[in-house]
Design a protein around this motif. Structure first.
Motif, PDB file in Angstrom:
ATOM      1  N   GLY A 185       0.830  -1.194   0.000  1.00 24.11           N
ATOM      2  CA  GLY A 185       0.000   0.000   0.000  1.00 24.11           C
ATOM      3  C   GLY A 185       0.860   1.237   0.000  1.00 24.11           C
ATOM      4  O   GLY A 185       2.096   1.169   0.044  1.00 24.11           O
ATOM      5  N   LEU A 196       3.254  -2.917   3.943  1.00 27.72           N
ATOM      6  CA  LEU A 196       2.759  -2.219   5.117  1.00 27.72           C
ATOM      7  C   LEU A 196       2.922  -3.090   6.362  1.00 27.72           C
ATOM      8  O   LEU A 196       2.776  -4.310   6.308  1.00 27.72           O
ATOM      9  CB  LEU A 196       1.289  -1.839   4.944  1.00 27.72           C
ATOM     10  N   ARG A 198       1.677  -4.445   9.935  1.00 28.79           N
ATOM     11  CA  ARG A 198       0.395  -4.656  10.605  1.00 28.79           C
ATOM     12  C   ARG A 198       0.433  -4.136  12.032  1.00 28.79           C
ATOM     13  O   ARG A 198      -0.532  -3.582  12.532  1.00 28.79           O
ATOM     14  CB  ARG A 198       0.041  -6.146  10.599  1.00 28.79           C
ATOM     15  N   LYS A 229     -12.179  -0.961   7.683  1.00 25.87           N
ATOM     16  CA  LYS A 229     -10.749  -1.235   7.888  1.00 25.87           C
ATOM     17  C   LYS A 229     -10.519  -1.852   9.261  1.00 25.87           C
ATOM     18  O   LYS A 229      -9.675  -1.425  10.041  1.00 25.87           O
ATOM     19  CB  LYS A 229      -9.931   0.050   7.739  1.00 25.87           C
ATOM     20  N   SER A 234      -6.859  -6.194   7.944  1.00 29.02           N
ATOM     21  CA  SER A 234      -7.099  -4.851   7.402  1.00 29.02           C
ATOM     22  C   SER A 234      -6.782  -3.743   8.388  1.00 29.02           C
ATOM     23  O   SER A 234      -6.840  -2.565   8.043  1.00 29.02           O
ATOM     24  CB  SER A 234      -8.567  -4.715   6.959  1.00 29.02           C
ATOM     25  N   HIS A 236      -4.086  -2.637   9.623  1.00 23.58           N
ATOM     26  CA  HIS A 236      -2.945  -1.788   9.305  1.00 23.58           C
ATOM     27  C   HIS A 236      -3.296  -0.668   8.329  1.00 23.58           C
ATOM     28  O   HIS A 236      -2.556   0.304   8.200  1.00 23.58           O
ATOM     29  CB  HIS A 236      -1.812  -2.633   8.721  1.00 23.58           C
ATOM     30  N   LYS A 237      -4.439  -0.775   7.658  1.00 22.56           N
ATOM     31  CA  LYS A 237      -4.819   0.233   6.685  1.00 22.56           C
ATOM     32  C   LYS A 237      -5.370   1.501   7.342  1.00 22.56           C
ATOM     33  O   LYS A 237      -5.574   2.511   6.677  1.00 22.56           O
ATOM     34  CB  LYS A 237      -5.856  -0.348   5.724  1.00 22.56           C
ATOM     35  N   PRO A 240      -1.675   3.502   7.264  1.00 21.60           N
ATOM     36  CA  PRO A 240      -0.763   2.716   6.422  1.00 21.60           C
ATOM     37  C   PRO A 240       0.676   3.215   6.479  1.00 21.60           C
ATOM     38  O   PRO A 240       0.994   4.289   5.975  1.00 21.60           O
ATOM     39  CB  PRO A 240      -1.354   2.871   5.015  1.00 21.60           C
TER      40      PRO A 240
END
Length: 601
Positions: A185, A196, A198, A229, A234, A236-237, A240
């Motif tokens: 990402g 990315l 986590r 998210k 997800s 970590h988004k 990011p």
């Protein structure tokens, strides 16, 4: 901005080849015991890496690989070829048997996962053989009891080698070949597409956190997740950040606030780290704001003297004015870290603002006092002494701890760096303490302790002086020393109160001859509601003057000079504002030191 500046500083340290810096994917750990093995896995001995005695006992630190993200409070995660005794041997006085068994199995399975064929490295093969066949030999060594009860970190090395097995080239290659990708990402720090992370790497040993590890960026509750998210894959988004950027800024923080570093100071509850594009200014900043060592006043003030003499000599006390300089205040907040303040500027701006700070706090003082009050000394002037070690916002000054109001230290430092008005709560706090200690006695000598002390007077003067300058006020503000032309009612009443107290003391034959002065009984009311006490104090003063043999006419003239400047219709106001209470304290302080100097002369 903060994370980008930290990551850039890390990149600079890598380019400069800073020694003992943790590379990406590694961490620094204190390992008290290193197990020495023969190549067949049999135990040769145990190296105790600790030095010192008693509480000063310190283990040697090693840079070791970190192969998993996040903490392992709940989950069982093992390090590769080094770990705690509860993982290496499955022993601990606190762990549950089922978990200890799982930890021991995980330690071995992690090695086998990275090295399906142990014959590729003699060191790895020796560790596997030791765990499978030779663990019992540990019990013959005296260190075993401490290892079993205290669960220290352990590592391995081969006979005749100094390098830990976990740091051998084959181990590093195995880790690099097995990098876990959590998803690609856009990294918010670097602006590049990358793997990315986590879970952010932990920041270790932040002062006051009470924990070994804490985090600057984390989302441990669904309330903090963005829509769509959430969940393990997800999370970590939400913020990011690439693995490399996360490792860079966390390593930079850990490096700057390590034990013995000159790049951090404690300001209240905030661990304050600072760095520049070039290194020389960092020691200069620590010299100015850190607590001076005892018995070296000339050396302690060298940086401050250089700062003030620079305009006179034409020399620069620090680096080029355009050099970037950063200050970051971090405080513990549960399992996360709160940012108390952040400053990004140039050396020239910092130099100018710090010089202004010292100008503001400059005030007349006794010869035995330091030329300038330390930052902790000013903060301690606003607080009560505490012996509670759990207080995270306490400051250390002259052998004692003081419980500073939360956030106050951070706001104070921010105002210094940005040259903005000091927080109003600072003025309220220091005036409150001056009133609370108006009758405080030294337990050893029995003598009164001055409630308007040098640090308190310096702080009050700085607050009023800076506020007036910042607001372009037409009111004449208090200065460094006694100002007989200042007609502010608060300042005049403070001066008058000091003279009345001096007359009382002299009439009794000296300070040691009197149990309580008017300051001990009336300072609080005189400085806030003058009308309630000053008429009484003037009447008492006539009796005190009658007892004097020397200086009677001098005191009468001085009292007349002060009272003549008071407003005829409102000489003793019913109430003084907070600012005027501060001016009262400064007037009292100025007159008291003026009188003392005049006597000596």
């Amino acid at each position: 901005m903060i994370l980008q500046a930290l990551a850039k500083y890390y990149d600079g340290m890598i380019q400069d080849e800073v020694p003992d810096l943790e590379p990406e994917g590694f961490k620094r750990v204190a390992i008290p015991f290193v197990i020495v093995l023969r190549k067949d896995g049999s135990l040769l001995g145990i190296d105790n890496t600790r030095t010192g005695e008693g509480r000063s006992l310190r283990a040697r630190t090693y840079i070791v690989p970190k192969i998993f993200e996040g903490s392992r409070t709940v989950n069982v995660k093992a390090n590769l070829l080094w770990d705690k005794a509860s993982y290496v041997f499955g022993v601990s006085t606190e762990g549950k048997p089922e978990r200890l068994k799982a930890q021991k199995e995980k330690f071995l399975s992690t090695i086998l996962d990275y090295f399906p064929n142990q014959d590729t490295d003699d060191g790895v093969k020796a560790v596997v053989n030791f765990i499978k066949h030779h663990q019992e030999s540990m019990k013959a060594y005296p260190e075993w009891e401490e290892i079993k009860t205290k669960d220290p970190f352990l590592a391995f090395k081969l006979d005749g080698e100094q390098l830990l097995i976990c740091n051998r080239d084959t181990v590093k290659e195995a880790i690099a070949n097995k990098t876990i990708t959590s998803g690609k990402g856009l990294c918010l720090v670097t602006g590049k597409i990358d793997n990315l992370t986590r879970l952010e790497n932990p920041i270790k040993g932040l002062r006051g956190s009470g924990k070994g590890e804490s985090h600057l960026v984390s989302f441990n509750d669904s309330a903090y997740w963005s829509y769509g998210k959430k969940g393990k894959n997800s999370r970590h988004k939400n913020a990011p950040i690439s693995k490399s950027a996360s490792a860079a800024y966390v390593t930079a923080i850990n490096y700057m606030q390590r034990e013995g570093s000159r790049q951090w100071i404690k300001v209240g509850d905030a661990t304050t780290i600072f760095w520049a594009e070039k290194k020389e200014i960092e020691d200069w900043f620590a010299d100015i704001f850190g607590e001076p060592a005892k018995g070296k006043s000339e050396q302690d003030n060298a940086a401050i003297k250089a700062l003030f003499k620079a305009p006179e000599t034409g020399a620069k006390p620090v680096l080029d004015d355009s050099t970037k300089f950063y200050v970051l205040g971090l405080s513990p907040n549960a399992s996360r870290i709160a940012i108390r303040f952040w400053y990004a500027g140039t050396v020239g701006e910092v130099e100018q603002n710090i010089r202004q700070y010292f100008d503001d706090t400059n005030i007349t003082h006794a010869d035995y006092e330091m030329p300038h009050c330390s930052l902790n000394g000013l903060l301690a002037a606003t607080a009560v002494e505490t012996k509670d070690p759990k207080k995270t916002n306490r400051v250390y000054f002259r052998g004692k701890y003081y419980d500073v109001t939360p956030n106050l230290a951070g706001d104070f430092m921010k105002a210094i760096l940005t040259s903005t008005p000091y927080p109003r709560t600072l003025l309220s706090a220091v005036i409150t303490r001056a009133k609370a200690e108006q009758s405080k006695k030294d337990p050893k000598t029995g003598k009164s302790i001055q409630n308007v002390s040098y640090p308190r007077a310096a702080l009050i003067k700085a607050i009023l002086y800076r506020e007036a300058r910042y607001r372009n006020s037409n009111i004449k503000e208090v200065g460094m020393s006694l100002d007989t032309s200042n007609i502010n009612p608060g300042y005049l009443l403070g001066r008058l109160f000091a003279v009345l107290e001096k007359v009382q003391i002299d009439s009794a034959g000296g300070e040691g001859k009197i149990n309580a002065t008017i300051r001990d009984r009336f300072y609080g009311s005189a400085s806030s509601t003058p009308v309630t006490v000053f008429a009484r104090l003037i009447r008492l003063n006539k009796h005190h003057l009658a007892k004097l043999e020397n200086y009677k006419s001098y005191y009468e003239k001085l009292i007349g000079e002060i009272t003549d400047k008071l407003l005829p219709d409102n000489a003793f106001p019913s109430h003084l504002s907070l600012d005027d209470q501060g001016r009262f304290a400064i007037g009292y302080y100025h007159q008291r030191y003026f009188r003392k100097q005049d006597d000596n002369k």
